[in-house]
Write a protein that holds these residues in place. Structure first.
Motif, PDB file in Angstrom:
ATOM      1  N   SER A 180       0.777  -1.228   0.000  1.00 56.05           N
ATOM      2  CA  SER A 180       0.000   0.000   0.000  1.00 56.05           C
ATOM      3  C   SER A 180       0.818   1.293   0.000  1.00 56.05           C
ATOM      4  O   SER A 180       1.688   1.495   0.836  1.00 56.05           O
ATOM      5  CB  SER A 180      -0.890  -0.043   1.234  1.00 56.05           C
ATOM      6  OG  SER A 180      -1.461   1.186   1.445  1.00 56.05           O
ATOM      7  N   THR A 231     -14.427   3.772  10.481  1.00 60.85           N
ATOM      8  CA  THR A 231     -13.314   4.199   9.619  1.00 60.85           C
ATOM      9  C   THR A 231     -12.055   3.402   9.969  1.00 60.85           C
ATOM     10  O   THR A 231     -11.305   2.988   9.071  1.00 60.85           O
ATOM     11  CB  THR A 231     -13.046   5.713   9.823  1.00 60.85           C
ATOM     12  OG1 THR A 231     -14.284   6.402   9.750  1.00 60.85           O
ATOM     13  CG2 THR A 231     -12.092   6.256   8.785  1.00 60.85           C
ATOM     14  N   ILE A 287     -12.082  -0.015   8.379  1.00 62.60           N
ATOM     15  CA  ILE A 287     -11.757   0.029   6.942  1.00 62.60           C
ATOM     16  C   ILE A 287     -10.252   0.221   6.733  1.00 62.60           C
ATOM     17  O   ILE A 287      -9.634  -0.449   5.907  1.00 62.60           O
ATOM     18  CB  ILE A 287     -12.555   1.168   6.255  1.00 62.60           C
ATOM     19  CG1 ILE A 287     -14.060   0.923   6.405  1.00 62.60           C
ATOM     20  CG2 ILE A 287     -12.160   1.323   4.788  1.00 62.60           C
ATOM     21  CD1 ILE A 287     -14.551  -0.395   5.870  1.00 62.60           C
ATOM     22  N   HIS A 288      -9.663   1.141   7.507  1.00 60.51           N
ATOM     23  CA  HIS A 288      -8.203   1.347   7.396  1.00 60.51           C
ATOM     24  C   HIS A 288      -7.454   0.064   7.748  1.00 60.51           C
ATOM     25  O   HIS A 288      -6.456  -0.284   7.121  1.00 60.51           O
ATOM     26  CB  HIS A 288      -7.741   2.471   8.329  1.00 60.51           C
ATOM     27  CG  HIS A 288      -7.979   3.840   7.773  1.00 60.51           C
ATOM     28  ND1 HIS A 288      -7.284   4.336   6.704  1.00 60.51           N
ATOM     29  CD2 HIS A 288      -8.835   4.813   8.139  1.00 60.51           C
ATOM     30  CE1 HIS A 288      -7.699   5.569   6.435  1.00 60.51           C
ATOM     31  NE2 HIS A 288      -8.654   5.880   7.300  1.00 60.51           N
ATOM     32  N   ASN A 341      -7.783  -2.451   4.987  1.00 64.40           N
ATOM     33  CA  ASN A 341      -6.925  -2.014   3.896  1.00 64.40           C
ATOM     34  C   ASN A 341      -5.467  -2.395   4.172  1.00 64.40           C
ATOM     35  O   ASN A 341      -4.756  -2.891   3.295  1.00 64.40           O
ATOM     36  CB  ASN A 341      -7.082  -0.496   3.736  1.00 64.40           C
ATOM     37  CG  ASN A 341      -6.453   0.005   2.465  1.00 64.40           C
ATOM     38  OD1 ASN A 341      -6.131  -0.786   1.579  1.00 64.40           O
ATOM     39  ND2 ASN A 341      -6.241   1.286   2.378  1.00 64.40           N
ATOM     40  N   LEU A 361     -18.017  -1.672   1.085  1.00 65.92           N
ATOM     41  CA  LEU A 361     -16.751  -0.943   0.897  1.00 65.92           C
ATOM     42  C   LEU A 361     -16.251  -1.077  -0.528  1.00 65.92           C
ATOM     43  O   LEU A 361     -16.294  -2.165  -1.110  1.00 65.92           O
ATOM     44  CB  LEU A 361     -15.701  -1.518   1.869  1.00 65.92           C
ATOM     45  CG  LEU A 361     -14.236  -1.204   1.591  1.00 65.92           C
ATOM     46  CD1 LEU A 361     -13.924   0.253   1.888  1.00 65.92           C
ATOM     47  CD2 LEU A 361     -13.315  -2.100   2.420  1.00 65.92           C
ATOM     48  N   LEU A 379     -13.016  -1.241  -2.559  1.00 67.01           N
ATOM     49  CA  LEU A 379     -11.593  -1.470  -2.258  1.00 67.01           C
ATOM     50  C   LEU A 379     -10.679  -0.483  -2.983  1.00 67.01           C
ATOM     51  O   LEU A 379      -9.559  -0.248  -2.554  1.00 67.01           O
ATOM     52  CB  LEU A 379     -11.200  -2.900  -2.659  1.00 67.01           C
ATOM     53  CG  LEU A 379     -11.695  -4.041  -1.773  1.00 67.01           C
ATOM     54  CD1 LEU A 379     -11.288  -5.383  -2.347  1.00 67.01           C
ATOM     55  CD2 LEU A 379     -11.180  -3.895  -0.348  1.00 67.01           C
ATOM     56  N   THR A 386     -11.561   2.862  -3.928  1.00 63.14           N
ATOM     57  CA  THR A 386     -11.679   4.251  -3.456  1.00 63.14           C
ATOM     58  C   THR A 386     -11.698   4.346  -1.927  1.00 63.14           C
ATOM     59  O   THR A 386     -11.564   5.427  -1.373  1.00 63.14           O
ATOM     60  CB  THR A 386     -12.989   4.874  -3.966  1.00 63.14           C
ATOM     61  OG1 THR A 386     -14.082   4.123  -3.390  1.00 63.14           O
ATOM     62  CG2 THR A 386     -13.083   4.825  -5.477  1.00 63.14           C
ATOM     63  N   ASN A 387     -11.908   3.214  -1.270  1.00 63.32           N
ATOM     64  CA  ASN A 387     -12.049   3.174   0.195  1.00 63.32           C
ATOM     65  C   ASN A 387     -13.335   3.829   0.698  1.00 63.32           C
ATOM     66  O   ASN A 387     -13.496   4.032   1.893  1.00 63.32           O
ATOM     67  CB  ASN A 387     -10.850   3.818   0.897  1.00 63.32           C
ATOM     68  CG  ASN A 387     -10.016   2.766   1.595  1.00 63.32           C
ATOM     69  OD1 ASN A 387     -10.316   1.572   1.525  1.00 63.32           O
ATOM     70  ND2 ASN A 387      -8.963   3.195   2.260  1.00 63.32           N
ATOM     71  N   GLU A 388     -14.226   4.185  -0.213  1.00 60.25           N
ATOM     72  CA  GLU A 388     -15.526   4.712   0.232  1.00 60.25           C
ATOM     73  C   GLU A 388     -16.303   3.589   0.883  1.00 60.25           C
ATOM     74  O   GLU A 388     -16.307   2.457   0.369  1.00 60.25           O
ATOM     75  CB  GLU A 388     -16.334   5.201  -0.968  1.00 60.25           C
ATOM     76  CG  GLU A 388     -15.978   6.601  -1.418  1.00 60.25           C
ATOM     77  CD  GLU A 388     -16.707   6.922  -2.711  1.00 60.25           C
ATOM     78  OE1 GLU A 388     -17.942   7.011  -2.689  1.00 60.25           O
ATOM     79  OE2 GLU A 388     -16.017   7.045  -3.738  1.00 60.25           O
ATOM     80  N   SER A 437      -4.009   5.207  11.002  1.00 58.44           N
ATOM     81  CA  SER A 437      -4.834   6.265  10.394  1.00 58.44           C
ATOM     82  C   SER A 437      -4.437   7.636  10.921  1.00 58.44           C
ATOM     83  O   SER A 437      -3.893   7.759  12.008  1.00 58.44           O
ATOM     84  CB  SER A 437      -6.304   6.021  10.670  1.00 58.44           C
ATOM     85  OG  SER A 437      -6.569   6.156  12.042  1.00 58.44           O
TER      86      SER A 437
END
Ligand SMILES: Nc1ncnc2c1ncn2[C@@H]1O[C@H](COP(=O)(O)OP(=O)(O)O)[C@@H](O)[C@H]1O
Ligand SMILES: CC(C)(COP(=O)(O)O)[C@@H](O)C(=O)NCCC(=O)O
Length: 371
Positions: free
Chosen positions: A44, A145, A148-149, A152, A205, A207, A209-211, A371
């Motif tokens: 990443s 959030t 999600i982080h 990721n 989610l 993957l 755009t991470n929206e 994050s």
């Protein structure tokens, strides 16, 4: 990097303490990550920009049941993960104080600078945390959030992290970039993430755009299984309960389709061995001492099947084929993963797939850390 860099134990162990010479209990999994640019085990770009936070901070996720923490052991280039019961907030604080102390002793040039806290406890215990760490910055991070982080971070590891599981096919690792991972699901970048903690949160989610959006949830989660089993069996050790469930026979307490029909119900695709009604044999024999293992297995199936079904329904509503399951409810327990996978395959007629993660319990803590 091979599999040996990841270690998992089904039962909490304290081997971290031998490495760090401090009593860090309940350390489940450890991850070897070299943060040198040339050896980086993470794909990443996002991580490269957050590398310093990764080294300088501690991530904590204080949930309804468990307080998870993660930090980078600079000396050994290992990411450490551990947990405490949320009720033992003092135990968590002293563990964090030990980590901070050891860093300042072993690497005075690079002390821990901040604790990034997420989960309900980041709010509930804010004052006690703030007072306990007067020289450290305390940052509060949003729970969804952070999940999600964290996801990721883990799915971008260049090592075995994401896998499918069934009793018949075993564990099969996939990489985010694998054609097998993409082929079965087309080019859609969206996934469903189901976080099973005390309760259940379901997120959609993208993957790329991470929206993300929290599309649903359920109060029937890990806390429900644990609460009901404590009530029924009196067992207070979660791992003991999982062990019992593994040796149980749910057909002693569940009413199967075969018990109702005497055979399968082929017209609607139900095998005679399918569960027709969970725990329904119990009322037929009042006063019977049912075996705790049988009850544990049945309840584990009940809760997992229910979560599997609502996850499938959400995936269907949003036309998404990949469903990731996380949260300490899973904790690498094969029966739980098999049940969730089976439920997804069963309801979707094999059109959707369940995926799991090696570090499923630590999405929130890791997300808060980076994050
Ligand atoms: N050692 C344990 N003690 C208690 N619950 C555990 C343990 N290991 C796994 N669990 C399961 O994990 C659930 C908590 O998951 P977690 O993701 O940590 O949620 P939360 O953030 O709400 O604390 C519990 O409800 C239980 O089902
Ligand atoms: C309130 C929570 C987000 C807290 O997270 P947890 O500590 O359970 O990991 C979670 O328990 C949840 O999503 N409960 C389900 C609420 C509902 O949608 O019905």
């Amino acid at each position: 990097m091979d599999e040996s860099n990841i270690s998992r134990s089904e039962t909490p162990r304290s081997s971290a303490s031998s490495l760090l010479s401090i009593p860090i209990e309940n350390c489940l999994v450890r991850l070897s990550i070299d943060t040198d640019e040339k050896n980086m085990q993470i794909n990443s770009d996002l991580f490269k920009s957050s590398k310093q936070k990764f080294i300088d901070n501690i991530g904590i996720d204080i949930g309804g049941t468990l307080a998870k923490y993660t930090y980078y052991d600079l000396e050994n280039k290992l990411v450490e993960f551990g947990f405490k019961q949320t009720d033992d907030i003092d135990g968590l604080i002293s563990t964090l104080q030990n980590i901070i102390f050891l860093r300042s002793k072993n690497s005075p040039e690079s002390p821990i600078k901040a604790i990034n806290a997420t989960g309900g406890g980041a709010y509930k215990f804010y004052t006690i945390l703030k007072d306990s760490f007067p020289d450290i910055v305390l940052n509060r991070k949003d729970e969804m959030t952070s999940l999600i982080h964290g996801l990721n971070f883990f799915i971008n590891l260049k090592q075995r992290e994401i896998f499918t599981y069934s009793d018949t096919d075993g564990k099969n690792y996939v990489q985010k970039q694998d054609s097998t991972f993409k082929d079965q699901c087309g080019d859609n970048d969206e996934i469903i993430l189901v976080n099973i903690g005390s309760g259940v949160s379901i997120l959609k989610l993208n993957l790329k755009t991470n929206e993300f959006k929290r599309v649903g949830g359920s109060s029937l989660g890990g806390g429900t299984l644990w609460g009901l089993l404590t009530l029924i069996t009196g067992i207070t050790d979660y791992d003991e309960m999982l062990k019992l469930a593994s040796h149980g026979d749910n057909t002693k307490v569940d009413m199967l389709v075969g018990d109702i029909y005497g055979t399968s119900y082929d017209a609607i695709g139900l095998k005679s061995t399918s569960i027709g009604s969970s725990m329904a044999k119990i009322y037929k024999k009042p006063g019977t001492d049912f075996n705790y293992g049988d009850i544990s297995k049945s309840l584990l199936y009940t809760v997992s099947n229910n979560i599997g079904q609502i996850s499938y329904l959400q995936a269907n509503i949003h036309n998404i084929d990949r469903i990731f399951f996380a949260g300490s409810y899973i904790r690498g327990h094969l029966m739980t993963m098999n049940t969730l996978s089976y439920a997804i395959n069963f309801w979707s007629k094999n059109e959707k797939s369940a995926f799991f993660l090696e570090h499923e319990s630590y999405l929130g803590a890791m997300g808060a850390l980076v994050s």
